[in-house]
Design an enzyme around this catalytic site. Structure first.
Site, PDB file in Angstrom:
ATOM      1  N   SER A  64      42.533  41.915  24.837  1.00 52.54           N
ATOM      2  CA  SER A  64      43.067  43.281  24.879  1.00 52.54           C
ATOM      3  C   SER A  64      43.626  43.619  26.259  1.00 52.54           C
ATOM      4  CB  SER A  64      41.983  44.287  24.502  1.00 52.54           C
ATOM      5  OG  SER A  64      41.555  44.064  23.182  1.00 52.54           O
ATOM      6  N   THR A 104      31.829  41.870  41.328  1.00 51.52           N
ATOM      7  CA  THR A 104      33.046  42.345  41.972  1.00 51.52           C
ATOM      8  C   THR A 104      34.212  41.724  41.222  1.00 51.52           C
ATOM      9  OG1 THR A 104      32.025  42.581  44.147  1.00 51.52           O
ATOM     10  CG2 THR A 104      34.416  42.329  44.096  1.00 51.52           C
ATOM     11  N   GLU A 138      38.348  40.994  40.834  1.00 49.98           N
ATOM     12  CA  GLU A 138      39.660  40.906  41.496  1.00 49.98           C
ATOM     13  C   GLU A 138      40.690  41.250  40.427  1.00 49.98           C
ATOM     14  OE1 GLU A 138      38.762  37.026  41.669  1.00 49.98           O
ATOM     15  OE2 GLU A 138      37.194  37.321  43.140  1.00 49.98           O
TER      16      GLU A 138
END
Length: 175
Positions: free
Chosen positions: A96, A120, A122
């Site tokens: 999606s 985290t 990116e």
């Protein structure tokens, strides 16, 4: 070997996999569907330096969403915190998001055995796209590790202190 829905459910019930917050409805056939957190950091400047800490500006993603723009590197965070002393973890975006031109977790999808983190992320985008806090944002799979295991948290590596959005710490190695 990747865990199936049934194996993930059993591992969570035994405490071999911890997902906080956990919703059993988010388990798909071979993964757990995770959400984008409520904050995002924008990396500042036209040039990043591997030997220096990255300057960032942190933004709360408002309920009405935030438009991400091409040419920018965004650091996001998962809403969920995951941990397993038995299984390695791998995080990715999903179909999606890919269809919206959003690339998630571009370079570091592996969570070692013992990693206990909110991931985290990116994030890069192909076109301007609006994202929302706590929207579904990808899948995490759990992998069987073979051989002698070492807990990432107990090894004291540089990212064991991660509790939210973290910049690259490569500069610590280049000093």
């Amino acid at each position: 070997m990747i865990l199936t829905r049934e194996a993930i459910t059993t591992a969570v019930e035994r405490g071999d996999i911890v997902i906080e917050p956990y919703d059993p409805a988010r388990i798909s056939p071979n993964a757990y569907d995770w959400h984008l957190g409520d904050r995002i950091r924008l990396c500042e400047g036209d040039e990043l330096d591997a030997a220096a800490a990255t300057r960032v500006t942190e933004h709360v993603i408002p309920p009405e969403g935030m438009v991400l723009r091409p040419g920018q590197l965004y650091l996001g965070v998962t809403h969920e915190r995951t941990h397993s002393e038995r299984y390695a973890q791998m995080i990715n975006g999903d179909r999606s998001l890919g269809a919206l031109g959003i690339w998630v977790h571009v370079s570091a999808p592996l969570g070692h055995v013992g990693h206990a983190i909110r991931w985290t992320l990116e994030i890069r985008v192909a076109r301007p796209v609006r994202v929302y806090p706590l929207m579904p944002f990808g899948k995490i799979v759990f992998l069987v590790a073979e051989g002698a295991m070492s807990s990432y948290q107990k090894l004291g590596r540089k990212y064991t202190r991660t509790s939210g959005i973290d910049i690259s710490r490569l500069y610590e190695e280049l000093r």
